[in-house]
Motif scaffolding. Structure first.
Motif, PDB file in Angstrom:
ATOM      1  N   UNK A   1      13.926  -0.730 -10.616  1.00 15.15           N
ATOM      2  CA  UNK A   1      15.124  -1.463 -10.162  1.00 15.15           C
ATOM      3  C   UNK A   1      15.095  -1.604  -8.639  1.00 15.15           C
ATOM      4  N   UNK A   2      14.756  -0.507  -7.958  1.00 12.64           N
ATOM      5  CA  UNK A   2      14.733  -0.550  -6.486  1.00 12.64           C
ATOM      6  C   UNK A   2      13.632  -1.487  -5.999  1.00 12.64           C
ATOM      7  N   UNK A   3      12.505  -1.471  -6.678  1.00  9.91           N
ATOM      8  CA  UNK A   3      11.415  -2.384  -6.262  1.00  9.91           C
ATOM      9  C   UNK A   3      11.825  -3.837  -6.524  1.00  9.91           C
TER      10      UNK A   3
ATOM     11  N   UNK B   1       0.833  -1.217   0.000  1.00  8.34           N
ATOM     12  CA  UNK B   1       0.000   0.000   0.000  1.00  8.34           C
ATOM     13  C   UNK B   1       0.866   1.265   0.000  1.00  8.34           C
ATOM     14  N   UNK B   2       1.936   1.238   0.824  1.00  5.99           N
ATOM     15  CA  UNK B   2       2.770   2.436   0.979  1.00  5.99           C
ATOM     16  C   UNK B   2       4.027   2.397   0.108  1.00  5.99           C
ATOM     17  N   UNK B   3       4.092   1.452  -0.808  1.00  8.24           N
ATOM     18  CA  UNK B   3       5.322   1.244  -1.595  1.00  8.24           C
ATOM     19  C   UNK B   3       5.830   2.533  -2.237  1.00  8.24           C
ATOM     20  N   UNK B   4       4.924   3.283  -2.863  1.00  6.09           N
ATOM     21  CA  UNK B   4       5.369   4.453  -3.630  1.00  6.09           C
ATOM     22  C   UNK B   4       5.552   5.687  -2.756  1.00  6.09           C
ATOM     23  N   UNK B   5       5.251   5.527  -1.458  1.00  8.48           N
ATOM     24  CA  UNK B   5       5.452   6.666  -0.542  1.00  8.48           C
ATOM     25  C   UNK B   5       6.921   6.782  -0.163  1.00  8.48           C
ATOM     26  N   UNK B   6       7.715   5.768  -0.478  1.00 12.45           N
ATOM     27  CA  UNK B   6       9.113   5.767  -0.072  1.00 12.45           C
ATOM     28  C   UNK B   6      10.009   6.134  -1.254  1.00 12.45           C
TER      29      UNK B   6
ATOM     30  N   UNK C   1      -1.411   2.997  -9.160  1.00 10.33           N
ATOM     31  CA  UNK C   1      -0.114   2.857  -9.850  1.00 10.33           C
ATOM     32  C   UNK C   1       0.747   1.693  -9.354  1.00 10.33           C
ATOM     33  N   UNK C   2       0.446   1.177  -8.155  1.00 13.67           N
ATOM     34  CA  UNK C   2       1.378   0.202  -7.563  1.00 13.67           C
ATOM     35  C   UNK C   2       1.474  -1.089  -8.387  1.00 13.67           C
TER      36      UNK C   2
ATOM     37  N   UNK D   1       8.443  -0.117   4.949  1.00 11.76           N
ATOM     38  CA  UNK D   1       9.241  -0.051   3.724  1.00 11.76           C
ATOM     39  C   UNK D   1      10.727  -0.138   4.043  1.00 11.76           C
ATOM     40  N   UNK D   2      11.057  -0.237   5.330  1.00 12.25           N
ATOM     41  CA  UNK D   2      12.464  -0.191   5.722  1.00 12.25           C
ATOM     42  C   UNK D   2      13.057  -1.600   5.774  1.00 12.25           C
ATOM     43  N   UNK D   3      14.210  -1.728   5.102  1.00  7.35           N
ATOM     44  CA  UNK D   3      14.854  -3.032   4.994  1.00  7.35           C
ATOM     45  C   UNK D   3      15.215  -3.620   6.362  1.00  7.35           C
TER      46      UNK D   3
END
Ligand code: NAP
Length: 304
Positions: free
Chosen positions: A34-36, A22-27, A61-62, A270-272
């Motif tokens: 590539x990052x995804x 849900x919050x993927x594109x907020x980061x 968009x996700x 979203x934090x690794x």
């Protein structure tokens, strides 16, 4: 490493923790395909092989961004299980005619959204398709007909629901030849409704695992001044030593996972480093007394 589980008898195998998008594109760190793709690789490496997304996420968009990432790393398609949802339509610049928000779980919409998700994600079939919210304007028979159609066409492997009441679940199930495999509902220390309204009982009765969205209350457990959140954080701090240095987030996830319905948390970070921490502590066994103490801290009163 996380152990996989069957979401329902003879149902899909999913990972014990599901990666929410849900919050993927907020980061900003996940701004490129590539990052995804790297993030999805990491999830697979950690054993988080199931992805939760939805047509509406990220302003619609996700799914497309995930599809772009999967196009860069196509081997991941064999390793990931994709759960997506459809049925929420809100005003959006791409749809200038859409002036109000509405739900649509009609058969026509099921088919249209499935085709769209398959195209955007670039996969041949969706592992699980969930009706995102109950659509009061559509007959269950109509929704069921659409779900049967996409399943028999091989476009969707399993169907489920999200945010359904017990009776809405029963009604839809009564129109389907396939068993629904889950009900994805809100469950966390600040939102326990599913424990009281029969939702989690129904899942146990049917031997299906509920999926728990917003296991940290959307982050409020960690960062809000809400008295319940403050009390829970204080208790988690005092339990830290008991649970081998576990963080508030880890204890909060363990609280959700300890419910006997076998809730599968849909994680939102979203934090690794936070992902790694959750996986490392995913086998944390919560003591009965601590579980109830957390309930009392959250509710602000003793158990009845
Ligand atoms: P959540 O885990 O309750 O909240 C995630 C938020 O908490 C993020 O903003 C995250 O920020 C923050 N957070 C996590 N750990 C933290 C920490 N240690 N300290 C401070 N902040 C922390 O989950 P959610 O994002 O609300 O929901 C998870 C998933 O559930 C969604 O992605 C979606 O897939 C699903 N969902 C489904 C529905 C539905 O109707 N079916 C509704 C809502 C959500 P960082 O990224 O900075 O860590």
């Amino acid at each position: 490493m996380l152990k996989p589980l069957n979401l329902s008898p003879n149902g899909p195998v999913v990972s014990r923790l599901v990666y929410g998008t849900w919050r993927l594109l907020a980061d900003p760190a996940l701004a490129t395909p590539q990052a995804i793709a790297r993030r999805l690789e990491l999830c697979v490496d950690l054993g988080i092989t199931t992805l939760d997304t939805a047509e509406i996420y990220g302003g619609y968009d996700v799914e497309e961004r995930i599809g772009q990432a999967l196009a860069l790393a196509p081997h991941l398609k064999q390793k990931l299980q994709i759960i997506t949802k459809f049925g929420i339509y809100v005003p959006h610049p791409r749809h200038p005619d859409r002036k109000v928000a509405f739900y649509d779980a009609s058969a026509e919409r099921v088919v249209k959204s499935t085709e769209k998700s398959l195209r955007l994600l670039g996969v041949d079939a969706l592992d699980v398709l969930l009706v995102h919210r109950p659509d009061w304007f559509t007959a269950a028979q109509d929704t069921a007909q659409g779900l049967e159609q996409v399943i028999s066409a091989g476009k969707v492997r399993y169907a489920g629901v999200s945010n359904y009441t017990v009776s809405q679940f029963d009604l839809l199930q009564s129109c389907l030849s396939q068993p629904l495999v889950t009900n994805q509902v809100e469950l966390n220390l600040l939102a326990m409704g599913a424990m009281y309204d029969g939702t989690l009982d129904q899942c146990q009765q049917l031997r299906i695992h509920p999926m728990a969205w917003s296991p940290l209350g959307g982050g409020r457990l960690l960062n809000s001044d809400d008295p319940a959140a403050v009390r829970v954080r204080a208790l988690c701090q005092s339990l830290r030593e008991t649970y081998g240095g576990a963080s508030v987030s880890t204890v909060a996830h363990a609280w959700v996972m300890a419910h006997p319905s076998g809730c599968v948390p849909v994680i939102g970070t979203n934090k690794e480093d936070r992902l790694r921490e959750l996986v490392a502590a995913s086998d944390l066994k919560m003591d009965r007394r601590d579980w109830y103490a957390l309930w009392e801290a959250a509710q602000g009163h003793k158990i009845p």
